[in-house]
Design a protein around this motif. Structure first.
Motif, PDB file in Angstrom:
ATOM      1  N   ASP A   1       0.798  -1.234   0.000  1.00  0.00           N
ATOM      2  CA  ASP A   1       0.000   0.000   0.000  1.00  0.00           C
ATOM      3  C   ASP A   1       0.830   1.282   0.000  1.00  0.00           C
ATOM      4  OD1 ASP A   1       1.016  -0.177   2.566  1.00  0.00           O
ATOM      5  OD2 ASP A   1      -0.879   0.267   3.574  1.00  0.00           O
ATOM      6  N   THR A   2       2.101   1.189  -0.408  1.00  0.00           N
ATOM      7  CA  THR A   2       2.939   2.395  -0.408  1.00  0.00           C
ATOM      8  C   THR A   2       2.722   3.210  -1.688  1.00  0.00           C
ATOM      9  OG1 THR A   2       4.751   1.300  -1.553  1.00  0.00           O
ATOM     10  CG2 THR A   2       4.747   1.148   0.859  1.00  0.00           C
ATOM     11  N   GLU A   3       3.312   4.400  -1.700  1.00  0.00           N
ATOM     12  CA  GLU A   3       3.215   5.231  -2.903  1.00  0.00           C
ATOM     13  C   GLU A   3       3.830   4.553  -4.107  1.00  0.00           C
ATOM     14  OE1 GLU A   3       4.058   9.321  -1.024  1.00  0.00           O
ATOM     15  OE2 GLU A   3       3.752   9.688  -3.181  1.00  0.00           O
ATOM     16  N   GLU A   4       4.939   3.874  -3.838  1.00  0.00           N
ATOM     17  CA  GLU A   4       5.620   3.168  -4.923  1.00  0.00           C
ATOM     18  C   GLU A   4       4.727   2.058  -5.487  1.00  0.00           C
ATOM     19  OE1 GLU A   4       9.429   1.646  -3.654  1.00  0.00           O
ATOM     20  OE2 GLU A   4       9.717   0.689  -5.620  1.00  0.00           O
ATOM     21  N   ASP A   5       4.014   1.382  -4.577  1.00  0.00           N
ATOM     22  CA  ASP A   5       3.088   0.336  -5.038  1.00  0.00           C
ATOM     23  C   ASP A   5       2.017   0.928  -5.947  1.00  0.00           C
ATOM     24  OD1 ASP A   5       4.195  -1.913  -3.628  1.00  0.00           O
ATOM     25  OD2 ASP A   5       3.330  -1.108  -1.778  1.00  0.00           O
ATOM     26  N   ALA A   6       1.513   2.100  -5.548  1.00  0.00           N
ATOM     27  CA  ALA A   6       0.469   2.744  -6.356  1.00  0.00           C
ATOM     28  C   ALA A   6       1.030   3.122  -7.728  1.00  0.00           C
ATOM     29  CB  ALA A   6      -0.065   3.976  -5.634  1.00  0.00           C
ATOM     30  N   GLU A   7       2.275   3.610  -7.740  1.00  0.00           N
ATOM     31  CA  GLU A   7       2.890   3.968  -9.030  1.00  0.00           C
ATOM     32  C   GLU A   7       3.088   2.739  -9.906  1.00  0.00           C
ATOM     33  OE1 GLU A   7       6.306   6.169  -7.710  1.00  0.00           O
ATOM     34  OE2 GLU A   7       4.985   7.842  -7.113  1.00  0.00           O
ATOM     35  N   ASP A   8       3.518   1.644  -9.291  1.00  0.00           N
ATOM     36  CA  ASP A   8       3.690   0.398 -10.055  1.00  0.00           C
ATOM     37  C   ASP A   8       2.357  -0.051 -10.653  1.00  0.00           C
ATOM     38  OD1 ASP A   8       6.386   0.180  -9.545  1.00  0.00           O
ATOM     39  OD2 ASP A   8       6.146  -1.092  -7.767  1.00  0.00           O
ATOM     40  N   LEU A   9       1.305   0.126  -9.852  1.00  0.00           N
ATOM     41  CA  LEU A   9      -0.015  -0.298 -10.332  1.00  0.00           C
ATOM     42  C   LEU A   9      -0.458   0.564 -11.520  1.00  0.00           C
ATOM     43  CD1 LEU A   9      -2.463  -2.126 -10.046  1.00  0.00           C
ATOM     44  CD2 LEU A   9      -3.328  -0.658  -8.216  1.00  0.00           C
ATOM     45  N   CYS A  10      -0.207   1.875 -11.420  1.00  0.00           N
ATOM     46  CA  CYS A  10      -0.552   2.771 -12.530  1.00  0.00           C
ATOM     47  C   CYS A  10       0.152   2.333 -13.805  1.00  0.00           C
ATOM     48  CB  CYS A  10      -0.136   4.213 -12.225  1.00  0.00           C
ATOM     49  SG  CYS A  10      -1.131   4.966 -10.954  1.00  0.00           S
ATOM     50  N   ARG A  11       1.433   2.036 -13.653  1.00  0.00           N
ATOM     51  CA  ARG A  11       2.214   1.598 -14.827  1.00  0.00           C
ATOM     52  C   ARG A  11       1.653   0.299 -15.402  1.00  0.00           C
ATOM     53  NH1 ARG A  11       6.774   3.684 -12.749  1.00  0.00           N
ATOM     54  NH2 ARG A  11       7.011   1.955 -11.315  1.00  0.00           N
ATOM     55  N   LEU A  12       1.350  -0.615 -14.493  1.00  0.00           N
ATOM     56  CA  LEU A  12       0.893  -1.940 -14.934  1.00  0.00           C
ATOM     57  C   LEU A  12      -0.386  -1.880 -15.763  1.00  0.00           C
ATOM     58  CD1 LEU A  12       1.496  -5.065 -14.559  1.00  0.00           C
ATOM     59  CD2 LEU A  12      -0.262  -4.993 -12.780  1.00  0.00           C
ATOM     60  N   VAL A  13      -1.324  -1.039 -15.316  1.00  0.00           N
ATOM     61  CA  VAL A  13      -2.634  -1.064 -15.989  1.00  0.00           C
ATOM     62  C   VAL A  13      -2.803   0.066 -17.010  1.00  0.00           C
ATOM     63  CG1 VAL A  13      -3.696  -2.177 -13.996  1.00  0.00           C
ATOM     64  CG2 VAL A  13      -3.888   0.313 -14.261  1.00  0.00           C
ATOM     65  N   SER A  14      -1.749   0.834 -17.215  1.00  0.00           N
ATOM     66  CA  SER A  14      -1.922   1.981 -18.114  1.00  0.00           C
ATOM     67  C   SER A  14      -2.314   1.490 -19.511  1.00  0.00           C
ATOM     68  CB  SER A  14      -0.666   2.854 -18.147  1.00  0.00           C
ATOM     69  OG  SER A  14       0.191   2.409 -19.135  1.00  0.00           O
ATOM     70  N   GLY A  15      -3.315   2.139 -20.076  1.00  0.00           N
ATOM     71  CA  GLY A  15      -3.785   1.748 -21.405  1.00  0.00           C
ATOM     72  C   GLY A  15      -4.789   0.610 -21.395  1.00  0.00           C
ATOM     73  N   LEU A  16      -5.040   0.049 -20.210  1.00  0.00           N
ATOM     74  CA  LEU A  16      -6.010  -1.061 -20.125  1.00  0.00           C
ATOM     75  C   LEU A  16      -7.375  -0.529 -19.746  1.00  0.00           C
ATOM     76  CD1 LEU A  16      -4.334  -3.986 -18.161  1.00  0.00           C
ATOM     77  CD2 LEU A  16      -5.955  -4.218 -20.031  1.00  0.00           C
ATOM     78  N   ASN A  17      -8.403  -1.043 -20.388  1.00  0.00           N
ATOM     79  CA  ASN A  17      -9.749  -0.630 -20.017  1.00  0.00           C
ATOM     80  C   ASN A  17     -10.180  -1.439 -18.800  1.00  0.00           C
ATOM     81  OD1 ASN A  17     -12.322   0.309 -19.946  1.00  0.00           O
ATOM     82  ND2 ASN A  17     -12.654   0.118 -22.149  1.00  0.00           N
ATOM     83  N   CYS A  18     -10.070  -0.810 -17.628  1.00  0.00           N
ATOM     84  CA  CYS A  18     -10.303  -1.604 -16.419  1.00  0.00           C
ATOM     85  C   CYS A  18     -10.873  -0.756 -15.298  1.00  0.00           C
ATOM     86  CB  CYS A  18      -8.996  -2.225 -15.942  1.00  0.00           C
ATOM     87  SG  CYS A  18      -7.798  -1.013 -15.358  1.00  0.00           S
TER      88      CYS A  18
END
Ligand code: SAH
Length: 349
Positions: A268-285
């Motif tokens: 639940d850290t900021e870095e985790d949130a950034e990783d999640l943004c990167r992971l799903v970027s461009g995905l319709n989700c």
């Protein structure tokens, strides 16, 4: 060898017609029976007033008729959520949840007795897998709750105990029956199936071209983080899982839901949130953030409110749809498998 009897409630209308023919009955009996089973939700043959005794006898000799017994119901004082503990015909226990939302009534069902996926924060998996549920036993959870509440169920989520894609064929039969226009006729769009990410079955499901929603339990935005929480990640790399999600969307046009349980200090850290943004970027989700529901067998704690909000803000800044899931029924044994486990623990004392 012991005869394995046909399970009456798992048959489609067509299959039931064929059965009637084999046992020398008229085809219209199939329609009558199907209606008792899937519309009038009969508990047993006694309720079937227009079925002759001779046919009832043939049926009770030659077929199995699943039904559930309510062992316990807990009702939340906060939001009216009801949690049911049911006993199956063989004595195994499963749990289901009834939730009232503005848009309709939703039932969360189990797909297996126990689970073998081993997610570290989940109570359902602690005793391992006992067996998969029959299509009829998945239906029975919805039918029993409809009878008990006397209200219509409009949404079904397969998010209770068990891994639905580890019980693939029965899951598909269940979906066909619950969405059948001759049965409860629940729209495919109102059905959600949640998986920990069994890639080949996600792909098989995509090929069925159904209009159901697929929810993927992500819980970690990098392979390393995910592996720490979910043993299934040893088998399927995160890249493969995400590729299967893209494929599901491309084939069905249905937006993927990602489930992300927030575990304090773990994901639940900021870095985790950034990783999640990167992971799903461009995905319709859509992302469902769920503060983890702590279970007593594990030391995980839920994220603090401020960390949940910071996490959500990060996603929103990148225009990623995210909701913090309303915690339904927190005052009852809300997390997956907790009610069933409490009963098991009581029995083994
Ligand atoms: N096997 C399927 C469906 C069952 S679990 C799956 O993995 O998706 C339904 C959801 O609840 C999953 O996202 C699961 O990871 C999550 N879950 C299980 N135990 C939890 C807990 N204690 N707190 C928060 N979420 C939990």
């Amino acid at each position: 060898m012991e005869d394995i009897k046909t399970d009456l409630k798992s048959l489609s209308l067509e299959e039931l017609k064929a059965e009637m023919e084999t046992i020398g009955e008229k085809p219209f009996r199939a329609k009558q029976l199907y209606e008792w089973l899937h519309v009038k939700l009969a508990r047993d043959y006694d309720e079937m007033t227009n079925i002759p005794k001779s046919l009832k006898e043939k049926l009770s000799d030659g077929y199995t008729y699943t039904s559930l017994n309510i062992v316990e119901v807990q009702t939340s004082k906060i939001d009216g959520t009801k949690k049911y503990l049911f006993a199956l015909n063989d004595g195994n226990l499963v749990e289901s949840v009834w939730m009232k939302y503005h848009h309709g009534n939703s039932v969360c069902i189990s797909s297996q007795v126990g689970c073998r996926m081993g997610c570290r924060f989940c109570a359902s998996t602690i005793g391992g897998l006992e067996r998969g549920l029959l299509p009829s036993e998945m239906l029975d959870q919805i039918y029993a709750i409809s009878r008990d509440t006397k209200e219509r169920v409009s949404n079904v989520v397969v998010m209770g105990t068990g891994e639905p894609l580890d019980n693939f064929d029965n899951l598909l039969k269940f979906i066909a029956l619950i969405t059948d226009e001759n049965g409860l006729n629940i729209s495919q769009r109102n059905i959600t199936v949640s998986t920990c990410g069994i890639v080949e079955n996600m792909r098989r499901l995509a090929d069925k071209n159904l209009q159901i929603t697929l929810a993927l339990s992500l819980h970690g935005a990098t392979q390393e983080k995910r592996r720490a929480l979910m043993p299934i990640a040893e088998k399927y790399d995160l890249d493969e899982v995400i590729a299967a999600c893209k494929d599901y969307f491309e084939k069905t046009g249905r937006r993927i839901t990602f489930e992300y349980s927030l575990v304090g200090g773990v994901n639940d850290t900021e870095e985790d949130a950034e990783d999640l943004c990167r992971l799903v970027s461009g995905l319709n989700c859509h992302i469902n953030l769920i503060p983890v529901n702590p279970i007593k067998e594990r030391s995980y704690v839920e994220s603090q409110k401020k960390d949940v909000m910071r996490f959500k803000d990060k996603l929103e800044k990148k225009h990623i749809n995210a909701t913090v899931r309303r915690e339904m029924g927190r005052d009852i044994d809300g997390a997956c498998g907790q009610l069933r486990r409490r009963h098991h623990n009581k029995e083994s004392q």
